[in-house]
Scaffold this active site. Structure first.
Site, PDB file in Angstrom:
ATOM      1  N   LYS A 139      44.066  50.646   0.450  1.00 45.57           N
ATOM      2  CA  LYS A 139      44.046  52.217   0.417  1.00 45.57           C
ATOM      3  C   LYS A 139      42.568  52.497   1.138  1.00 45.57           C
ATOM      4  O   LYS A 139      42.899  54.281   1.390  1.00 45.57           O
ATOM      5  CB  LYS A 139      42.754  52.298  -1.077  1.00 45.57           C
ATOM      6  CG  LYS A 139      43.465  51.820  -2.356  1.00 45.57           C
ATOM      7  CD  LYS A 139      44.396  52.860  -2.558  1.00 45.57           C
ATOM      8  CE  LYS A 139      45.544  52.376  -4.087  1.00 45.57           C
ATOM      9  NZ  LYS A 139      46.818  53.240  -3.877  1.00 45.57           N
ATOM     10  N   SER A 174      40.850  54.737  -4.632  1.00 48.58           N
ATOM     11  CA  SER A 174      40.260  53.749  -4.962  1.00 48.58           C
ATOM     12  C   SER A 174      39.311  54.067  -4.703  1.00 48.58           C
ATOM     13  O   SER A 174      38.013  54.532  -3.383  1.00 48.58           O
ATOM     14  CB  SER A 174      40.454  52.826  -5.341  1.00 48.58           C
ATOM     15  OG  SER A 174      39.710  52.137  -6.155  1.00 48.58           O
ATOM     16  N   TYR A 203      44.200  45.009  -0.613  1.00 47.09           N
ATOM     17  CA  TYR A 203      44.473  45.603  -1.869  1.00 47.09           C
ATOM     18  C   TYR A 203      43.315  47.015  -1.255  1.00 47.09           C
ATOM     19  O   TYR A 203      43.909  48.276  -0.690  1.00 47.09           O
ATOM     20  CB  TYR A 203      44.044  45.539  -3.315  1.00 47.09           C
ATOM     21  CG  TYR A 203      44.263  46.449  -3.934  1.00 47.09           C
ATOM     22  CD1 TYR A 203      45.496  47.603  -3.984  1.00 47.09           C
ATOM     23  CD2 TYR A 203      43.396  46.955  -4.734  1.00 47.09           C
ATOM     24  CE1 TYR A 203      45.148  48.243  -5.075  1.00 47.09           C
ATOM     25  CE2 TYR A 203      42.481  47.902  -5.220  1.00 47.09           C
ATOM     26  CZ  TYR A 203      43.815  48.852  -5.706  1.00 47.09           C
ATOM     27  OH  TYR A 203      44.172  50.125  -6.388  1.00 47.09           O
TER      28      TYR A 203
END
Ligand code: NAD
Ligand code: UD1
Length: 338
Positions: free
Chosen positions: A154, A125, A150
């Site tokens: 990544k 992302s 979160y």
């Protein structure tokens, strides 16, 4: 060619399965239905006239992952979407995110290591860049400290893959750093199905327009941008899906320059929240009920992609305009509420 698509019944995964099947790949989906439903298979089948193999497996269960790879010992590539993705929830329950987004990744890579080779595509992302210093953002922009567990999954996920590729030279991997995926398939047979109150802009807009939400809150209009609202790079999910197929082919055909590569996947165009609202009002032919509220914590001012690397090396460019993507999101919202 047999491709395992984890999380293949989710928003992005389902669109990728369609593109893969359209190009003749044989797809096996693993999904635990934690954020999707088996009905998505019907949508995929009705677009492609082919039902992919579906395995209801929770990738956190290492034994199941192991038995899957025993049964399917001839997988040519893995596209790994399965993960939890709600930023707020990750702050509340970080261990759920570290387990679901990282253990699953490790188990899959362990299986590829056992096999000795394999092509692997990872959903990363643009969140890894945080507030980048320069726009548009190139792949060489520094990775900034993550704003949430979160986002951290990544960053760590990319590191896990990079380190694995260093020692396992026959594993080839690409991390795709998505900007903001939106929209739905033109057939309106698959699309985004957010559970509960949407946290993301486009589903919040379409749900407001359809009457499920009273009003959209625009988070801040005092940012240093052309109209004071934040800027993002909204990419049609079908364009994003096509990028996965070209990335996978690059690996399968050994066209990669190293066995771990990273690409930005965006349109290269930044749009503000108010630009999006105006675009939506145009394609839906109605006024949207919105109000300006204070800034949302953790939002970056601006993020849009430099897509030169994907354009030249993958030979891929996003084709859809913002309005086309918004129109598809609106068509989808109307279809699922009808
Ligand atoms: P999604 O929630 O729609 O799809 C994820 C799918 O994975 C769901 O079908 C879910 O049931 C499944 N899943 C989750 N945990 C699983 C597990 N342990 N075992 C098996 N299946 C599991 O999400 P999405 O929007 O399609 O996102 C796909 C990937 O792209 C994710 O890794 C996400 O972090 C990443 N990503 C998404 C966005 C975005 O804005 N949608 C942006 C950047 C990156
Ligand atoms: C989201 C994810 C991020 C992911 C990124 C790229 C969140 C919080 N962040 O970020 O992890 O990497 O997509 O896909 O989910 N907005 C409003 N009102 C709303 C909702 C959003 O004004 O009700 C604004 C936001 O302030 C932001 C823009 O709309 O400026 C886009 O927001 P959103 O869709 O949540 O995506 P990102 O914050 O970019």
């Amino acid at each position: 060619m047999k491709i395992l698509v984890t999380g293949g019944l989710g928003f992005i995964g389902s669109h990728v399965v369609v593109e893969l099947q359209n190009q003749g790949f044989e797809v096996i989906i693993i999904d635990n239905l934690s954020n999707s439903s088996e009905d998505v298979l019907v949508g995929i089948e009705s677009i492609t006239r082919k039902r992919p193999v579906f395995k209801n497996i929770d990738l956190r269960d290492k034994t199941s992952v192991l038995s899957f790879f025993k049964e399917y010992n001839d997988i040519d590539g893995v596209i790994h979407f399965a993960a939890s993705k709600a930023v707020g929830e990750s702050v509340e329950n970080p261990l759920l995110y570290y387990e679901n987004n990282l253990n699953t990744l490790v188990y899959l890579l362990q299986e590829l290591q056992k096999k000795g080779n394999g092509s692997f595509i990872f959903s990363s992302s643009c969140t890894v860049y945080g507030q980048a210093d320069d726009m548009p953002i190139t792949e060489s922009a520094p990775v900034k400290p993550a704003e949430s567990p979160y986002g951290n999954t990544k960053q760590i996920g990319e590191e896990i893959i990079r380190d694995t590729c260093k020692v396992s030279k026959d594993i080839k991997a690409i991390a795709l750093r998505y900007f903001n995926p939106i929209g739905a398939h033109e057939s309106v047979k698959i699309g985004e199905l957010p559970i509960g109150i949407p946290q993301n802009l486009i589903p919040y807009i379409t749900q407001t327009a359809i009457g499920l939400r009273e009003q959209l809150s625009v988070f801040g209009d005092d940012y240093p941008t052309h109209d004071g609202t934040c800027i993002r790079d909204y990419i049609h999910v079908v364009d994003l899906a096509k990028a996965h197929v070209v990335a996978l082919k690059r690996l399968i055909e050994n066209k990669n320059k190293s066995n771990y590569e990273v690409f930005n996947i965006g349109t290269g165009t930044g749009s503000s929240v108010l630009d999006v609202i105006k675009g939506f009002e145009k394609v839906s032919d109605q006024k949207l009920n919105y109000k300006i509220v204070s800034r949302r914590e953790g939002d970056v001012i601006s993020a849009f992609a430099d897509t030169a690397k994907a354009n030249t090396e993958l030979g891929w460019t996003a084709k859809s305009t913002l309005e086309e993507a918004l129109k598809s999101a609106w068509d989808w919202e109307q279809k699922i509420r009808s």
